[in-house]
Every structure is written in C-alpha cells, then in structure tokens.
Motif scaffolding. Sequence first.
Motif, PDB file in Angstrom:
ATOM      1  N   ALA A 146      44.419  14.751  44.513  1.00  0.00           N
ATOM      2  CA  ALA A 146      44.013  13.471  43.925  1.00  0.00           C
ATOM      3  C   ALA A 146      45.151  12.825  43.140  1.00  0.00           C
ATOM      4  O   ALA A 146      45.053  11.674  42.719  1.00  0.00           O
ATOM      5  CB  ALA A 146      42.805  13.692  43.029  1.00  0.00           C
ATOM      6  N   GLY A 147      46.215  13.570  42.907  1.00  0.00           N
ATOM      7  CA  GLY A 147      47.382  13.002  42.236  1.00  0.00           C
ATOM      8  C   GLY A 147      47.179  12.772  40.748  1.00  0.00           C
ATOM      9  O   GLY A 147      46.215  13.245  40.140  1.00  0.00           O
ATOM     10  N   ILE A 148      48.095  11.999  40.199  1.00  0.00           N
ATOM     11  CA  ILE A 148      48.072  11.736  38.767  1.00  0.00           C
ATOM     12  C   ILE A 148      47.535  10.334  38.536  1.00  0.00           C
ATOM     13  O   ILE A 148      47.859   9.408  39.276  1.00  0.00           O
ATOM     14  CB  ILE A 148      49.513  11.870  38.206  1.00  0.00           C
ATOM     15  CG1 ILE A 148      49.870  13.350  38.091  1.00  0.00           C
ATOM     16  CG2 ILE A 148      49.653  11.170  36.866  1.00  0.00           C
ATOM     17  CD1 ILE A 148      51.267  13.590  37.611  1.00  0.00           C
ATOM     18  N   CYS A 149      46.697  10.167  37.528  1.00  0.00           N
ATOM     19  CA  CYS A 149      46.167   8.840  37.214  1.00  0.00           C
ATOM     20  C   CYS A 149      47.321   7.956  36.753  1.00  0.00           C
ATOM     21  O   CYS A 149      48.056   8.326  35.848  1.00  0.00           O
ATOM     22  CB  CYS A 149      45.109   8.933  36.116  1.00  0.00           C
ATOM     23  SG  CYS A 149      44.605   7.305  35.538  1.00  0.00           S
ATOM     24  N   HIS A 150      47.461   6.800  37.391  1.00  0.00           N
ATOM     25  CA  HIS A 150      48.586   5.932  37.042  1.00  0.00           C
ATOM     26  C   HIS A 150      48.356   5.211  35.728  1.00  0.00           C
ATOM     27  O   HIS A 150      49.218   4.544  35.207  1.00  0.00           O
ATOM     28  CB  HIS A 150      48.870   4.926  38.169  1.00  0.00           C
ATOM     29  CG  HIS A 150      47.683   4.097  38.537  1.00  0.00           C
ATOM     30  ND1 HIS A 150      46.696   4.569  39.364  1.00  0.00           N
ATOM     31  CD2 HIS A 150      47.314   2.855  38.167  1.00  0.00           C
ATOM     32  CE1 HIS A 150      45.768   3.615  39.501  1.00  0.00           C
ATOM     33  NE2 HIS A 150      46.118   2.576  38.776  1.00  0.00           N
ATOM     34  N   ARG A 156      44.417  14.377  38.094  1.00  0.00           N
ATOM     35  CA  ARG A 156      43.022  14.141  38.485  1.00  0.00           C
ATOM     36  C   ARG A 156      42.403  15.305  39.243  1.00  0.00           C
ATOM     37  O   ARG A 156      41.200  15.292  39.501  1.00  0.00           O
ATOM     38  CB  ARG A 156      42.931  12.879  39.318  1.00  0.00           C
ATOM     39  CG  ARG A 156      43.162  11.646  38.497  1.00  0.00           C
ATOM     40  CD  ARG A 156      43.474  10.507  39.410  1.00  0.00           C
ATOM     41  NE  ARG A 156      42.599   9.376  39.163  1.00  0.00           N
ATOM     42  CZ  ARG A 156      42.601   8.303  39.941  1.00  0.00           C
ATOM     43  NH1 ARG A 156      43.387   8.257  40.978  1.00  0.00           N
ATOM     44  NH2 ARG A 156      41.819   7.302  39.684  1.00  0.00           N
ATOM     45  N   ASN A 157      43.205  16.281  39.621  1.00  0.00           N
ATOM     46  CA  ASN A 157      42.630  17.467  40.249  1.00  0.00           C
ATOM     47  C   ASN A 157      41.922  18.326  39.213  1.00  0.00           C
ATOM     48  O   ASN A 157      41.012  19.072  39.526  1.00  0.00           O
ATOM     49  CB  ASN A 157      43.715  18.308  40.929  1.00  0.00           C
ATOM     50  CG  ASN A 157      44.423  17.546  42.027  1.00  0.00           C
ATOM     51  OD1 ASN A 157      43.797  16.995  42.908  1.00  0.00           O
ATOM     52  ND2 ASN A 157      45.739  17.505  41.956  1.00  0.00           N
ATOM     53  N   GLU A 158      42.386  18.223  37.967  1.00  0.00           N
ATOM     54  CA  GLU A 158      41.857  19.086  36.909  1.00  0.00           C
ATOM     55  C   GLU A 158      40.741  18.412  36.138  1.00  0.00           C
ATOM     56  O   GLU A 158      39.809  19.041  35.688  1.00  0.00           O
ATOM     57  CB  GLU A 158      42.987  19.454  35.933  1.00  0.00           C
ATOM     58  CG  GLU A 158      44.019  20.363  36.563  1.00  0.00           C
ATOM     59  CD  GLU A 158      45.274  20.458  35.722  1.00  0.00           C
ATOM     60  OE1 GLU A 158      45.352  19.791  34.672  1.00  0.00           O
ATOM     61  OE2 GLU A 158      46.183  21.205  36.126  1.00  0.00           O
ATOM     62  N   ASP A 159      40.870  17.120  35.972  1.00  0.00           N
ATOM     63  CA  ASP A 159      40.013  16.415  35.041  1.00  0.00           C
ATOM     64  C   ASP A 159      39.785  14.994  35.552  1.00  0.00           C
ATOM     65  O   ASP A 159      40.735  14.318  35.895  1.00  0.00           O
ATOM     66  CB  ASP A 159      40.733  16.358  33.686  1.00  0.00           C
ATOM     67  CG  ASP A 159      39.756  16.305  32.543  1.00  0.00           C
ATOM     68  OD1 ASP A 159      38.551  16.209  32.836  1.00  0.00           O
ATOM     69  OD2 ASP A 159      40.202  16.347  31.386  1.00  0.00           O
ATOM     70  N   LYS A 160      38.545  14.585  35.601  1.00  0.00           N
ATOM     71  CA  LYS A 160      38.290  13.194  35.981  1.00  0.00           C
ATOM     72  C   LYS A 160      38.399  12.348  34.718  1.00  0.00           C
ATOM     73  O   LYS A 160      37.707  12.589  33.743  1.00  0.00           O
ATOM     74  CB  LYS A 160      36.884  13.063  36.572  1.00  0.00           C
ATOM     75  CG  LYS A 160      36.700  13.858  37.844  1.00  0.00           C
ATOM     76  CD  LYS A 160      36.412  12.928  39.018  1.00  0.00           C
ATOM     77  CE  LYS A 160      36.212  13.672  40.325  1.00  0.00           C
ATOM     78  NZ  LYS A 160      37.443  14.235  40.861  1.00  0.00           N
ATOM     79  N   CYS A 161      39.312  11.390  34.740  1.00  0.00           N
ATOM     80  CA  CYS A 161      39.487  10.587  33.536  1.00  0.00           C
ATOM     81  C   CYS A 161      38.586   9.360  33.582  1.00  0.00           C
ATOM     82  O   CYS A 161      38.048   9.007  34.627  1.00  0.00           O
ATOM     83  CB  CYS A 161      40.945  10.190  33.383  1.00  0.00           C
ATOM     84  SG  CYS A 161      41.561   9.264  34.775  1.00  0.00           S
ATOM     85  N   GLN A 162      38.463   8.685  32.492  1.00  0.00           N
ATOM     86  CA  GLN A 162      37.582   7.518  32.390  1.00  0.00           C
ATOM     87  C   GLN A 162      38.137   6.313  33.152  1.00  0.00           C
ATOM     88  O   GLN A 162      37.397   5.414  33.514  1.00  0.00           O
ATOM     89  CB  GLN A 162      37.383   7.149  30.912  1.00  0.00           C
ATOM     90  CG  GLN A 162      36.615   8.202  30.137  1.00  0.00           C
ATOM     91  CD  GLN A 162      35.278   8.529  30.790  1.00  0.00           C
ATOM     92  OE1 GLN A 162      34.478   7.636  31.077  1.00  0.00           O
ATOM     93  NE2 GLN A 162      35.034   9.804  31.061  1.00  0.00           N
ATOM     94  N   CYS A 163      39.440   6.315  33.379  1.00  0.00           N
ATOM     95  CA  CYS A 163      40.080   5.165  34.031  1.00  0.00           C
ATOM     96  C   CYS A 163      39.482   4.896  35.405  1.00  0.00           C
ATOM     97  O   CYS A 163      39.586   3.792  35.918  1.00  0.00           O
ATOM     98  CB  CYS A 163      41.576   5.392  34.203  1.00  0.00           C
ATOM     99  SG  CYS A 163      42.365   6.159  32.817  1.00  0.00           S
TER     100      CYS A 163
END
Length: 187
Positions: A146-150, A156-163
């Motif tokens: 899922a890569g890194i949230c820009h 994003r593989n570890e944690d779903k962020c609010q963005c």
Amino acid sequence: MKVNIAPIMEQKGASLDFNLETKCPPLELQQQEVTCIEPLRLTFTLTNTGECILLQGRLETALQLTCDRCLQPTVVPVAVPLSEEFYRAKESELNAKRAAAGDPFNEEDDDQDNWYTGDTIDLSSILKDSILLGLPMKVLCHPECAGICHICGKNRNEDKCQCEIDDIDPRLAGLKELLKDAKEKGR
Ligand SMILES: [Zn+2]
Ligand SMILES: [Zn+2]
C-alpha cells in the motif's frame, strides 16, 4: 572468484561440473552498495568446445533491497541462468585490449566477449552482472504494497491513517473538481 580449468584445457569436448556456494561480491545498485543476504549458490558446467570454454548453469541468491513503495527492507530472491563463452588470450593481447579500451585499469572489457589467460577463469564480473540483471525492475515487498501515505508519511501497510478519507477514488476525482468549480463560480 576464479576456477581452475587446467583439467579440460587440452581436450576438446571435456567438461567440468561445479556445484558450490561462495560469498557474494560487493554490488553497486543505483550508486548504492547492496549485499546478498544469502551466499551465491552456483551450479554450472564448463565445457571445452575447442574454440572457447563454455559456461552454462544457474546462479541463485537473495538480496536485501528497499521496497519502492513503502521503503521497507525487502528480501528479493535472485535466480538467473548463466551462459557465457570465455576465449583464451595471451597476457600481452589482453593488455593491448585494455589499453585500446582507454583504461588500463578497467578489468571489464567493453567487448561482449570474456577472456582468460593461463588456466584459470575469473567469474567475478560475470557473477556481478548476472545478479544485477536478475533483479526486478520494480522492487516491492508485496505485489499489493500500500506504500507510504503522501500526506502524513505513515506506512499504510501497518496502519490505516485518517488521510484516506480525503483520498477519494480516482474515478471520482473529476467530479470533485467539478463540484469545487461550481462552488467557486456560485460565489
Ligand atoms: Zn512495500
Ligand atoms: Zn496519512
């Protein structure tokens, strides 16, 4: 890494089988030093064809690289076929070739051909090139990384962020723009 070919030098058709493990040579990938995390496993046959020494076989190892999407260390297995021809050259001819290539210290000939002198073949540069050629174009820890949230920089593989709430379906992105435009024009 050097191998002794003396036993097959004098006899056309003679061959030698190798099945060995050796240390991985230092490698450079995009100006970065990379190392294998497993030894090189080599299985190959050297055959005296009468014209050259033919190497045919297989190389296997694994490297630790960085995932292109999430930047996490990623193990990349490498398994490549080997097929090379080595031609005998006298030391003097080899020096002339290197001089002609412009750099007397350049061990890697620009020619496609591989050369050897005496009764040993040096496989170092062949092995290096083969490993690098065996690497995938894109390094991914997982095909669906899922890569890194820009926006927030979280993996994003570890944690779903609010963005992600803002990160709408690209098929709807056009609609969002239209709504924005309409809103602005309405003012
Ligand atoms: Zn990844
Ligand atoms: Zn985020």
